[in-house]
Write an enzyme that holds these catalytic residues in place. Structure first.
Site, short mmCIF file in Angstrom:
data_model
loop_
_atom_site.label_atom_id
_atom_site.label_comp_id
_atom_site.label_asym_id
_atom_site.label_seq_id
_atom_site.Cartn_x
_atom_site.Cartn_y
_atom_site.Cartn_z
N PHE A 13 0.83 -1.21 0.00
CA PHE A 13 0.00 0.00 0.00
C PHE A 13 0.87 1.27 0.00
N ASP A 35 10.43 -6.76 -3.32
CA ASP A 35 9.22 -7.19 -2.61
C ASP A 35 9.05 -8.70 -2.80
N ILE A 62 13.11 -10.55 2.24
CA ILE A 62 14.12 -9.95 3.13
C ILE A 62 14.58 -10.92 4.22
N SER A 87 1.99 -6.10 8.23
CA SER A 87 1.49 -4.81 8.73
C SER A 87 0.13 -4.86 9.43
N THR A 132 6.15 2.88 12.69
CA THR A 132 4.76 3.20 13.01
C THR A 132 4.64 3.90 14.36
N ASP A 133 3.55 4.65 14.54
CA ASP A 133 3.31 5.27 15.85
C ASP A 133 2.93 4.24 16.92
N GLU A 134 2.58 3.01 16.47
CA GLU A 134 2.12 2.01 17.44
C GLU A 134 3.22 1.58 18.41
N TYR A 157 2.39 -7.12 16.58
CA TYR A 157 2.83 -6.27 15.45
C TYR A 157 3.70 -5.12 15.96
N LYS A 161 7.71 -4.20 15.34
CA LYS A 161 8.19 -2.94 14.73
C LYS A 161 9.13 -2.22 15.71
N ARG A 221 -7.92 6.92 16.19
CA ARG A 221 -6.70 6.87 15.39
C ARG A 221 -6.52 8.23 14.72
N ARG A 288 -11.06 -6.32 19.46
CA ARG A 288 -9.71 -6.85 19.18
C ARG A 288 -9.02 -7.10 20.53
N HIS A 291 -6.78 -4.24 22.43
CA HIS A 291 -7.01 -3.13 21.49
C HIS A 291 -6.52 -1.78 22.05
P1 NAD Z 1 1.40 -3.59 3.32
O1 NAD Z 1 1.07 -4.78 4.16
O2 NAD Z 1 0.37 -3.00 2.44
O3 NAD Z 1 2.66 -3.93 2.39
C1 NAD Z 1 3.78 -4.63 2.85
C2 NAD Z 1 4.62 -5.01 1.64
O4 NAD Z 1 5.78 -5.71 2.13
C3 NAD Z 1 3.91 -5.96 0.67
O5 NAD Z 1 4.12 -5.53 -0.66
C4 NAD Z 1 4.55 -7.30 0.94
O6 NAD Z 1 4.59 -8.15 -0.21
C5 NAD Z 1 5.97 -6.88 1.36
N1 NAD Z 1 6.61 -7.90 2.19
C6 NAD Z 1 6.10 -8.52 3.28
N2 NAD Z 1 6.96 -9.42 3.75
C7 NAD Z 1 8.08 -9.35 2.97
C8 NAD Z 1 9.33 -10.03 2.96
N3 NAD Z 1 9.60 -10.97 3.86
N4 NAD Z 1 10.24 -9.69 2.03
C9 NAD Z 1 9.96 -8.72 1.10
N5 NAD Z 1 8.78 -8.07 1.04
C10 NAD Z 1 7.84 -8.38 1.97
O7 NAD Z 1 1.98 -2.52 4.34
P2 NAD Z 1 1.79 -0.95 4.38
O8 NAD Z 1 0.53 -0.64 5.08
O9 NAD Z 1 2.05 -0.39 3.05
O10 NAD Z 1 2.98 -0.54 5.36
C11 NAD Z 1 4.29 -0.33 4.86
C12 NAD Z 1 5.22 0.01 6.01
O11 NAD Z 1 4.77 1.19 6.67
C13 NAD Z 1 5.30 -1.07 7.10
O12 NAD Z 1 6.62 -1.14 7.54
C14 NAD Z 1 4.37 -0.56 8.19
O13 NAD Z 1 4.79 -1.02 9.45
C15 NAD Z 1 4.56 0.94 8.06
N6 NAD Z 1 3.41 1.77 8.46
C16 NAD Z 1 2.15 1.51 7.97
C17 NAD Z 1 1.10 2.35 8.31
C18 NAD Z 1 -0.30 2.13 7.78
O14 NAD Z 1 -1.22 2.83 8.20
N7 NAD Z 1 -0.52 1.22 6.85
C19 NAD Z 1 1.33 3.43 9.18
C20 NAD Z 1 2.61 3.65 9.67
C21 NAD Z 1 3.65 2.82 9.30
O1 DAU Z 2 -1.03 3.54 13.49
C1 DAU Z 2 -0.37 3.01 12.38
C2 DAU Z 2 -0.86 1.61 12.10
O2 DAU Z 2 -2.16 1.74 11.53
C3 DAU Z 2 0.05 0.84 11.15
O3 DAU Z 2 1.30 0.66 11.77
C4 DAU Z 2 -0.56 -0.52 10.79
O4 DAU Z 2 0.25 -1.18 9.84
C5 DAU Z 2 -1.93 -0.27 10.19
O5 DAU Z 2 -2.55 -1.49 9.88
C6 DAU Z 2 -2.80 0.54 11.15
O6 DAU Z 2 -3.13 -0.25 12.32
P1 DAU Z 2 -4.60 -0.24 12.97
O7 DAU Z 2 -4.78 -1.47 13.75
O8 DAU Z 2 -4.87 1.06 13.63
O9 DAU Z 2 -5.49 -0.29 11.58
P2 DAU Z 2 -6.83 -1.09 11.22
O10 DAU Z 2 -7.32 -0.51 9.94
O11 DAU Z 2 -6.62 -2.56 11.30
O12 DAU Z 2 -7.81 -0.67 12.37
C7 DAU Z 2 -8.17 0.69 12.58
C8 DAU Z 2 -9.11 0.74 13.77
O13 DAU Z 2 -10.36 0.13 13.39
C9 DAU Z 2 -8.63 -0.06 14.97
O14 DAU Z 2 -9.02 0.62 16.16
C10 DAU Z 2 -9.36 -1.39 14.86
C11 DAU Z 2 -10.67 -1.00 14.21
N1 DAU Z 2 -11.28 -2.01 13.33
C12 DAU Z 2 -10.51 -2.59 12.37
C13 DAU Z 2 -11.03 -3.51 11.50
C14 DAU Z 2 -10.16 -4.19 10.45
C15 DAU Z 2 -12.62 -2.32 13.44
O15 DAU Z 2 -13.34 -1.77 14.30
N2 DAU Z 2 -13.15 -3.24 12.58
C16 DAU Z 2 -12.43 -3.87 11.61
O16 DAU Z 2 -12.96 -4.73 10.87
#
Ligand code: NAD
Ligand code: DAU
Length: 351
Positions: A13, A35, A62, A87, A132-134, A157, A161, A221, A288, A291
């Site tokens: 993503f 990837d 990786i 993620s 991540t902020d988590e 998770y 991280k 969030r 969750r 949570h």
């Molecule tokens: P995502 O799950 O959409 O994508 C992860 C990518 O990594 C995928 O393309 C997957 O194929 C690849 N991958 C997974 N395992 C691998 C491996 N062993 N070797 C090579 N490639 C591999 O994740 P995202 O939401 O795009 O997040 C990207 C990064 O940003 C992560 O490090 C995540 O912790 C961080 N992040 C995400 C969010 C969010 O809201 N999504 C917020 C803050 C930080």
């Molecule tokens: O804060 C950054 C993080 O945000 C990233 O590091 C993670 O990779 C990313 O997945 C995201 O984590 P969250 O757990 O916050 O995202 P998610 O979309 O899974 O959930 C957002 C909120 O919604 C959380 O409080 C859980 C809730 N939720 C989620 C799902 C999937 C629901 O209530 N119902 C659902 O079906």
């Protein structure tokens, strides 16, 4: 010297938005998207730039040290922007080991490969770790996460991280590698895998399926449009100070239930449904495990020191996001049916 930048997780993503931005903005850089194409990796995300001269895709894991070392050698990698990760928090609760492997062992493999490739000239290379902020845990009494907030991860998770962040800092301290880390809040926007709250609800509203809200939907969030995160990564990569950490966020806190109601309202309008129709799909389900209640980022440092700021208000970003999903139903169908996983073999193996 022109750069040859390895962007890991570039088919995911956020990674796909970072790859697109770098390929378009820096034609003199060589961009290597590394990837493994797990379930979350989708090369359809990058169809528009896949034939560019300054872009190469490498399918590699990786967790496999030798594969990674080869890529460093073959592509003469000068810098790394590391996004590859498992993620999804819910998956980490079901299967923590996959997170330890990719997020911890995979990150250390990358650091080792970079250490080997750049030995004796660390000052010419940058290892940028996207986190991540988590890692800061859960806020219960107001306030914001700042860069010095002590780590307190609460899920498998976020623990994985946090561990990877520590290894990056340890390699900078021990070996003198030039590293930088950013910790971002929740992203949303095009190409978001529909296991996460916003794309899942868009898909379910579209198909009249229940909208599962964990607990009472009171968890908070801070949301940032994914392109704004990619812009921040660009700024930190080029202008961030070595050894520093930058928090990235939108100053945009929402309770889950309010986001889902907003999505219902926007989708009712766009789908020509009577107002209030989609809200009937809201279903409260079991919470969750463990949570986190609230995340909130103080992004003043990156704003004041590097001049970055979000470009979109949330309501505007949600409109754009919903429009993108409605205009790209095929992408969503391919992802939900699993067909997107055929794209790699069609595009790269059958040629
Ligand atoms: P995502 O799950 O959409 O994508 C992860 C990518 O990594 C995928 O393309 C997957 O194929 C690849 N991958 C997974 N395992 C691998 C491996 N062993 N070797 C090579 N490639 C591999 O994740 P995202 O939401 O795009 O997040 C990207 C990064 O940003 C992560 O490090 C995540 O912790 C961080 N992040 C995400 C969010 C969010 O809201 N999504 C917020 C803050 C930080
Ligand atoms: O804060 C950054 C993080 O945000 C990233 O590091 C993670 O990779 C990313 O997945 C995201 O984590 P969250 O757990 O916050 O995202 P998610 O979309 O899974 O959930 C957002 C909120 O919604 C959380 O409080 C859980 C809730 N939720 C989620 C799902 C999937 C629901 O209530 N119902 C659902 O079906």
């Amino acid at each position: 010297m022109s750069k040859s930048i390895m962007i890991t997780g570039g088919a995911g993503f956020i990674g796909s938005h970072v790859v697109r931005l770098f390929v378009n903005k820096y034609p003199h850089y060589n961009i290597v998207n590394l990837d493994a194409l797990t379930y979350a990796g989708n090369l359809e995300n990058l169809k528009d730039i896949e034939n560019r001269e300054n872009y190469t895709f490498v399918k590699a894991d990786i967790c496999k040290a030798e594969e990674i070392e080869n890529v460093f050698r073959e592509h003469n990698i000068t810098d790394v922007i590391h996004l590859a990760a498992e993620s999804h928090v819910d998956r980490s609760i079901a299967d923590p080991m996959a997170f330890i492997m990719t997020n911890v062992v995979g990150t250390v493999n990358l650091l080792n490969a970079a250490r080997k490739a750049w030995a004796g000239e660390y000052d010419q290379h940058r290892f940028y770790h996207v986190s991540t902020d988590e890692v800061y845990g859960s806020l219960h009494d107001g306030g914001f996460f700042v860069e010095t907030t002590p780590y307190d991860p609460q899920s498998p998770y976020s623990a994985s991280k946090a561990s990877s962040d520590h290894f990056v800092r340890a390699y900078a301290n021990t070996y003198g590698m030039q590293t930088v880390i950013s910790n971002c809040s929740n992203n949303y926007g095009p190409n978001h895998f529909p296991e996460k709250l916003i794309p899942l609800c868009i898909y379910n509203i579209r198909h009249n399926k229940p909208l599962p809200i964990y607990g009472k939907g009171e968890n908070v969030r801070d949301w940032l449009y994914v392109v704004d995160h990619a812009r921040a990564i660009d700024v930190v990569f080029h202008n961030g100070a070595t050894g520093e950490t930058y928090n990235i966020g939108g100053f945009n806190e929402w309770k889950n239930i309010d986001i889902v109601r907003l999505l219902c309202k926007v989708m009712d309008r766009k789908l020509g449904r009577p107002e209030g129709e989609s809200e009937k799909l809201i279903t409260f389900v079991k919470d969750r495990a463990g949570h986190d209640l609230r995340y909130a980022i103080d992004a003043s440092k990156i704003m004041n020191e590097l001049g970055w700021q979000p470009s979109l208000q949330f309501e505007e970003g949600i409109e754009k996001t919903v429009d993108w999903y409605l205009a790209n139903e095929e992408w969503l169908q391919n992802v939900t049916s699993g067909n997107y996983q055929d794209y790699y073999s069609e595009q790269y193996e059958k040629r």
